[in-house]
Scaffold this motif. Structure first.
Motif, PDB file in Angstrom:
ATOM      1  N   GLY A   1      -4.986  -7.864  -2.812  1.00  0.00           N
ATOM      2  CA  GLY A   1      -4.512  -7.468  -1.501  1.00  0.00           C
ATOM      3  C   GLY A   1      -4.997  -8.333  -0.365  1.00  0.00           C
ATOM      4  N   THR A   2      -6.032  -9.113  -0.587  1.00  0.00           N
ATOM      5  CA  THR A   2      -6.608  -9.926   0.481  1.00  0.00           C
ATOM      6  C   THR A   2      -7.114 -11.257  -0.079  1.00  0.00           C
ATOM      7  OG1 THR A   2      -8.820  -8.954   0.175  1.00  0.00           O
ATOM      8  CG2 THR A   2      -7.378  -7.892   1.796  1.00  0.00           C
TER       9      THR A   2
ATOM     10  N   LYS B   1      -4.015  -1.927   2.249  1.00  0.00           N
ATOM     11  CA  LYS B   1      -4.105  -3.376   2.111  1.00  0.00           C
ATOM     12  C   LYS B   1      -3.106  -3.900   1.088  1.00  0.00           C
ATOM     13  CE  LYS B   1      -7.294  -4.533   5.060  1.00  0.00           C
ATOM     14  NZ  LYS B   1      -6.962  -5.422   6.202  1.00  0.00           N
ATOM     15  N   LEU B   2      -2.909  -3.162   0.015  1.00  0.00           N
ATOM     16  CA  LEU B   2      -1.947  -3.580  -0.999  1.00  0.00           C
ATOM     17  C   LEU B   2      -0.527  -3.514  -0.454  1.00  0.00           C
ATOM     18  CD1 LEU B   2      -3.443  -1.776  -4.139  1.00  0.00           C
ATOM     19  CD2 LEU B   2      -3.682  -4.185  -3.502  1.00  0.00           C
TER      20      LEU B   2
ATOM     21  N   ILE C   1       2.191  -2.419  -7.065  1.00  0.00           N
ATOM     22  CA  ILE C   1       0.871  -2.054  -6.548  1.00  0.00           C
ATOM     23  C   ILE C   1       0.163  -1.117  -7.530  1.00  0.00           C
ATOM     24  CG2 ILE C   1      -0.244  -0.622  -4.788  1.00  0.00           C
ATOM     25  CD1 ILE C   1       1.749  -1.746  -2.766  1.00  0.00           C
ATOM     26  N   HIS C   2      -1.123  -1.369  -7.736  1.00  0.00           N
ATOM     27  CA  HIS C   2      -1.965  -0.484  -8.551  1.00  0.00           C
ATOM     28  C   HIS C   2      -3.243  -0.192  -7.772  1.00  0.00           C
ATOM     29  CE1 HIS C   2       0.434  -1.292 -12.242  1.00  0.00           C
ATOM     30  NE2 HIS C   2       0.572  -2.499 -11.692  1.00  0.00           N
ATOM     31  N   VAL C   3      -3.424   1.050  -7.378  1.00  0.00           N
ATOM     32  CA  VAL C   3      -4.637   1.438  -6.657  1.00  0.00           C
ATOM     33  C   VAL C   3      -5.698   1.819  -7.691  1.00  0.00           C
ATOM     34  CG1 VAL C   3      -5.656   2.995  -4.971  1.00  0.00           C
ATOM     35  CG2 VAL C   3      -3.290   2.247  -4.694  1.00  0.00           C
ATOM     36  N   ALA C   4      -6.783   1.073  -7.723  1.00  0.00           N
ATOM     37  CA  ALA C   4      -7.842   1.335  -8.697  1.00  0.00           C
ATOM     38  C   ALA C   4      -9.138   0.697  -8.241  1.00  0.00           C
ATOM     39  CB  ALA C   4      -7.454   0.795 -10.084  1.00  0.00           C
TER      40      ALA C   4
ATOM     41  N   GLY D   1      -6.154  -3.084  -6.230  1.00  0.00           N
ATOM     42  CA  GLY D   1      -7.205  -2.971  -5.230  1.00  0.00           C
ATOM     43  C   GLY D   1      -7.543  -1.520  -4.958  1.00  0.00           C
ATOM     44  N   ARG D   2      -8.611  -1.289  -4.191  1.00  0.00           N
ATOM     45  CA  ARG D   2      -9.047   0.076  -3.879  1.00  0.00           C
ATOM     46  C   ARG D   2      -8.264   0.687  -2.729  1.00  0.00           C
ATOM     47  NH1 ARG D   2     -13.376   0.251  -1.417  1.00  0.00           N
ATOM     48  NH2 ARG D   2     -13.686  -1.975  -1.020  1.00  0.00           N
ATOM     49  N   ARG D   3      -7.771  -0.164  -1.812  1.00  0.00           N
ATOM     50  CA  ARG D   3      -7.171   0.338  -0.576  1.00  0.00           C
ATOM     51  C   ARG D   3      -5.656   0.152  -0.596  1.00  0.00           C
ATOM     52  NH1 ARG D   3     -10.722  -3.347   3.291  1.00  0.00           N
ATOM     53  NH2 ARG D   3     -10.203  -4.787   1.597  1.00  0.00           N
ATOM     54  N   ARG D   4      -4.961   1.294  -0.674  1.00  0.00           N
ATOM     55  CA  ARG D   4      -3.500   1.234  -0.752  1.00  0.00           C
ATOM     56  C   ARG D   4      -2.899   0.511   0.444  1.00  0.00           C
ATOM     57  NH1 ARG D   4       0.678   3.343  -3.431  1.00  0.00           N
ATOM     58  NH2 ARG D   4      -0.688   4.560  -4.781  1.00  0.00           N
TER      59      ARG D   4
END
Length: 281
Positions: free
Chosen positions: A27-28, A54-55, A73-76, A49-52
């Motif tokens: 995401g960054t 940002k993704l 996107i995969h939030v994890a 990434g952890r932050r939806r």
């Protein structure tokens, strides 16, 4: 029998179209630069990434470059074993895994010129959590996610590829820096890369690492005049910091047919900074 015809076209050598590419930290920063490169060139790009939020921003940025890019996107939180397991179970096909997620936590500043008592106090004041959290994200996640996805990588038609993102801090011993946990964790990533390459080679999975220098990211703020990135003209033999295309291009090379004879290696991506040239030396 005639020899098989070789494809020396750019698409044949560097093509990544249709590959499923999973990028942690996508995401960054460097992870996003790589995601842009793969998605624009036709890869099915999975950003983790952890932050939806940002993704989502990253996905919009990529779609702005190529409206029909395939981005998922995969939030994890890849420092969590259970979330790594959940991520692995959610994926059905993986050709390339890029372990790019990483953290650096601040430590009290000190250098080789710090008086002994102050030096010792500063270094001992690094909290245990700094070391445990840094190694959890930077090293353990690389191991567990790589192993968890091994069955999918081994099933890749042309062999699976793992690309770990290290740092020139893994090999440089600049006494002016004060990130011992981070630098030690990245040195561990280098050796883990070779270890996984040796373990996975009979299953057709290549493992390499990229060791970046100074790139715009959350770790290197170009607006901070004291940052190494801002000082790159002085510090780097090529007199500039890394650019998005530098990161994307190196990853695409390692993931494509062009890089298929490279295994168990750590590739410096630092404009020559890893030579040890610069104002500190």
């Amino acid at each position: 029998m005639s020899a098989q015809r070789k494809d020396f076209s750019l698409d044949g050598l560097f093509g990544v179209k249709g590959l499923d590419v999973v990028i942690t930290g996508g995401g960054t920063g460097i992870g996003l630069y790589m995601a842009k490169g793969f998605a624009v060139n036709g890869a099915v790009t999975h950003i983790v990434g952890r932050r939806r939020e940002k993704l989502e921003e990253a996905k919009e940025t990529i779609l702005g470059l190529k409206s029909d890019a395939q981005v998922t996107i995969h939030v994890a939180d890849i420092s969590s074993r259970s979330e790594v397991d959940g991520l692995a179970k959610s994926l059905e096909k993986v050709d390339v895994l890029i372990n790019c997620a990483g953290i650096v936590l601040p430590d009290p500043p000190c250098t080789h010129l710090t008086p002994l008592a102050e030096l010792q106090k500063a270094m001992l004041s690094s909290p245990p959590e700094t070391w445990s959290q840094t190694f959890s994200v930077n090293v353990e996640s690389v191991f567990y996610l790589s192993v968890s996805l091994l069955h999918l990588l081994a099933a890749a038609p042309h062999g699976g590829r793992i690309i770990n993102v290290s740092s020139i801090g893994s090999t440089m011993s600049d006494p002016n820096t004060h990130q011992p946990a981070y630098q030690a964790s990245k040195a561990a990533v280098n050796h883990l890369t070779r270890l996984l390459a040796s373990k996975f080679r009979e299953h057709g999975v290549r493992v390499n690492a990229i060791s970046p220098g100074y790139f715009p990211s959350q770790m290197q703020d170009p607006s901070n005049p004291k940052s190494n990135l801002a000082r790159s003209k002085e510090l780097v033999p090529l007199h500039r910091g890394g650019e998005e295309e530098d990161a994307a291009g190196t990853a695409i090379w390692l993931a494509s047919r062009a890089g298929s004879y490279v295994d168990g290696q750590v590739i410096p991506l630092s404009g020559g900074r890893d030579w040890g040239l610069g104002s500190e030396y």
